[in-house]
Design an enzyme around this catalytic site. Structure first.
Site, PDB file in Angstrom:
ATOM      1  N   GLU A 217      19.519 -12.005   0.001  1.00  0.00           N
ATOM      2  CA  GLU A 217      19.395 -10.560  -0.247  1.00  0.00           C
ATOM      3  C   GLU A 217      18.653 -10.269  -1.556  1.00  0.00           C
ATOM      4  OE1 GLU A 217      20.936  -7.771   1.887  1.00  0.00           O
ATOM      5  OE2 GLU A 217      19.132  -7.222   0.796  1.00  0.00           O
TER       6      GLU A 217
ATOM      7  N   GLY B 293       8.636  -7.872 -21.390  1.00  0.00           N
ATOM      8  CA  GLY B 293       9.204  -8.959 -20.587  1.00  0.00           C
ATOM      9  C   GLY B 293       9.256  -8.642 -19.104  1.00  0.00           C
TER      10      GLY B 293
ATOM     11  N   VAL C 250      19.610 -13.261 -14.275  1.00  0.00           N
ATOM     12  CA  VAL C 250      20.459 -13.022 -13.097  1.00  0.00           C
ATOM     13  C   VAL C 250      21.651 -13.982 -13.085  1.00  0.00           C
ATOM     14  CG1 VAL C 250      20.496 -12.773 -10.599  1.00  0.00           C
ATOM     15  CG2 VAL C 250      18.411 -12.233 -11.856  1.00  0.00           C
TER      16      VAL C 250
ATOM     17  N   LYS D 253       7.676 -11.240  -0.542  1.00  0.00           N
ATOM     18  CA  LYS D 253       8.759 -10.386  -0.038  1.00  0.00           C
ATOM     19  C   LYS D 253       8.378  -9.794   1.320  1.00  0.00           C
ATOM     20  CE  LYS D 253      10.018  -9.354  -4.821  1.00  0.00           C
ATOM     21  NZ  LYS D 253       9.770  -8.477  -5.960  1.00  0.00           N
TER      22      LYS D 253
ATOM     23  N   GLU E 106       6.237 -11.800 -14.815  1.00  0.00           N
ATOM     24  CA  GLU E 106       6.666 -13.161 -14.548  1.00  0.00           C
ATOM     25  C   GLU E 106       5.920 -14.093 -15.527  1.00  0.00           C
ATOM     26  OE1 GLU E 106       8.796 -14.090 -11.955  1.00  0.00           O
ATOM     27  OE2 GLU E 106       8.999 -12.093 -11.116  1.00  0.00           O
TER      28      GLU E 106
ATOM     29  N   ILE F  91      18.106  -3.389  -3.678  1.00  0.00           N
ATOM     30  CA  ILE F  91      18.082  -2.642  -2.411  1.00  0.00           C
ATOM     31  C   ILE F  91      18.575  -3.569  -1.297  1.00  0.00           C
ATOM     32  CG2 ILE F  91      16.627  -1.480  -0.719  1.00  0.00           C
ATOM     33  CD1 ILE F  91      14.680  -0.763  -2.926  1.00  0.00           C
TER      34      ILE F  91
ATOM     35  N   GLY G 283      15.986  -6.947 -12.460  1.00  0.00           N
ATOM     36  CA  GLY G 283      16.913  -6.727 -13.567  1.00  0.00           C
ATOM     37  C   GLY G 283      18.284  -7.319 -13.267  1.00  0.00           C
TER      38      GLY G 283
ATOM     39  N   VAL H 127      14.428 -10.028  -2.046  1.00  0.00           N
ATOM     40  CA  VAL H 127      13.530  -8.942  -1.636  1.00  0.00           C
ATOM     41  C   VAL H 127      14.023  -7.614  -2.191  1.00  0.00           C
ATOM     42  CG1 VAL H 127      12.456  -7.741   0.307  1.00  0.00           C
ATOM     43  CG2 VAL H 127      12.993 -10.178   0.498  1.00  0.00           C
TER      44      VAL H 127
HETATM   45  N1  HSE Z   1       8.614  -9.409 -10.917  1.00  0.00           N
HETATM   46  C1  HSE Z   1       9.235  -8.688  -9.860  1.00  0.00           C
HETATM   47  C2  HSE Z   1       8.962  -7.210 -10.055  1.00  0.00           C
HETATM   48  C3  HSE Z   1      10.717  -8.885  -9.749  1.00  0.00           C
HETATM   49  O1  HSE Z   1       8.341  -6.802 -11.017  1.00  0.00           O
HETATM   50  O2  HSE Z   1       9.356  -6.442  -9.203  1.00  0.00           O
HETATM   51  C4  HSE Z   1      11.040 -10.208  -9.161  1.00  0.00           C
HETATM   52  O3  HSE Z   1      10.522 -10.338  -7.894  1.00  0.00           O
END
Ligand code: HSE
Length: 428
Positions: free
Chosen positions: A131, A189, A15, A207, A192, A138, A304, A134
């Protein structure tokens, strides 16, 4: 010409690199929308020399994120390090103490320290925005704090971990086991560094706790989230739930009931034909229910580079425009300390039992259910060639306490060959 908004960015993972790329590729668009230039001044990451595929030569490199957070020449500290404590929390504290705005994607940190950080940001008269924390791309924080600000929110639901949804939909669509898809997700990948954050429901629980705080005006209460992961979901449950018209989702639900704040993140059955039931692969979906607006459904990518960068940049642009907003949509001091509901609202449950194929076995099960006050809505016994009879039931609405009583009674009958599986059916 207004002065540029100056950023310091800590964390150059997917990111962080996305933010650098977007600033370069969308420079004119960002300036036009923000009404001023947005400039990256300095960055910080564990390795100075690693090739990340972006040109960092125009930025000062700070080895220590805290030094970066306190620089006189930045206005906004963008925290993309992650982790609930450690350098991320220390640097965010330092940035707020130094009077910098903070933009973060760190759900774990906010789920644990959100209240104290929000109070600190308000005392310093700066923005603390999240933002990206979560549901990735979105814009759900904006939807709740701005678009739906006039509503009493009655319920928030969501599939907010793309990795779990990917695992569950591949298990269903390809008939492959949890372990096999888990291994693929790891190779891709998706997981986490600590996979339990994903498959244990913790990431999605963080979240949900953040959405609850905004929705109900309550202090973030992650420890009050009833958490259950997807590790025990078998291909049998997925297939048999499908036969009964359901799909299994790792679903978060938050609502306030007479018993307090109910927050659950657990595998649930939802109708296969519902919007949540049709959510495939790594997508996320959040369902918001407000008294005036009715139901709002948001769907999109939850992770992503592009989606998460999109969310980070929306916060940065708001700050550049001079927009002010309380971290959780209202002053931190006004957030209520409501107790966590110890008992969930009643629901129908899916039960899967493996019974000895002997006269009276099923009668003993239905007796145990009746004794606990649990009523059967639908039932099916599958064809079988051995002495184990697979039986599926859908109950009428019942409380978890009554169901647990029934499960104890079922176990006491001595006619079950496996631990019964019980999964909540959510009204969506
Ligand atoms: N690992 C999370 C997911 C993304 O698979 O949605 C980061 O919160």
């Amino acid at each position: 010409m207004p002065t540029p908004l100056r950023l310091g960015l800590a964390g150059l993972g997917t990111v962080g690199v996305g933010v650098i790329r977007m600033l370069a590729s969308h420079s004119d668009l960002l300036s036009a929308r923000a009404g001023r230039k947005i400039e990256m001044i300095a960055v910080s990451a564990r390795s100075r020399t690693k090739d990340r595929g972006v040109d960092l030569s125009g930025f000062t490199f700070e080895d220590d994120p805290i030094s970066l957070a306190c620089r006189d020449d930045i206005d906004v500290f963008v925290e993309l390090i992650g982790g609930e404590d450690g350098p991320a929390k220390a640097a965010v504290d330092a940035a707020l103490n130094a009077g910098k705005h903070v933009v973060t994607a760190n759900k774990a940190m906010l789920a644990i320290h959100g209240q104290s950080l929000a109070e600190k940001a308000e005392r310093a008269h700066v923005e603390l925005r999240f933002e990206a924390a979560v549901a990735g791309g979105i814009p759900v924080i904006k939807a709740l704090t701005e678009g739906l600000a006039g509503n009493q929110i009655s319920r928030v639901m969501g599939v907010m971990n793309g990795t779990c949804n990917y695992i569950l939909t591949r298990m269903e669509n390809e008939g492959v086991s949890y372990n096999e898809v888990f291994a693929d997700a790891q190779a891709l990948g998706y997981l986490e560094a600590d996979p339990n954050l994903d498959v244990g429901g913790i990431d999605a629980g963080h979240k949900l706790a953040l959405l609850s705080a905004i929705s109900f005006g309550t202090k973030v209460n992650f420890s009050g989230v009833e958490l259950e992961g997807i590790q025990r979901i078998s291909i049998t449950d997925i297939e048999q739930a499908r036969d009964m018209g359901f799909r299994i989702k790792l679903l978060g639900v938050a609502q306030i009931t007479g018993r307090g704040l109910e927050q659950r993140m657990q595998p649930c059955l939802v109708p296969a034909s519902s919007a949540l039931g049709q959510l495939e692969n790594a997508a996320n979906m959040v369902v918001l229910e407000g008294d005036a607006v009715g139901r709002v459904v948001l769907r999109g990518a939850g992770a992503g580079e592009g989606p998460t960068t999109s969310a980070v940049m929306s916060d940065v642009i708001d700050i550049a425009r001079g927009f002010r907003r309380f971290t959780f949509g209202q002053p931190a001091s006004s957030l209520k300390d409501i107790q966590a509901a110890q008992v969930s609202a009643a629901a129908a449950f899916y039960l899967r039992l493996t019974l000895k194929d002997a006269p009276g076995a099923l009668a003993k099960i239905t007796r145990a259910l009746a004794d606990a006050g649990v009523s059967i809505d639908r039932m099916r016994q599958y064809g079988h060639e051995n002495t184990a009879a697979p039986v599926l039931m859908v109950t009428h609405k019942t409380t978890r306490a009554e169901l647990n009583h029934a499960l104890q009674g079922i176990s006491d009958t001595g006619v079950t060959l496996d631990e019964p599986v019980a999964i909540r059916i959510e009204d969506v």
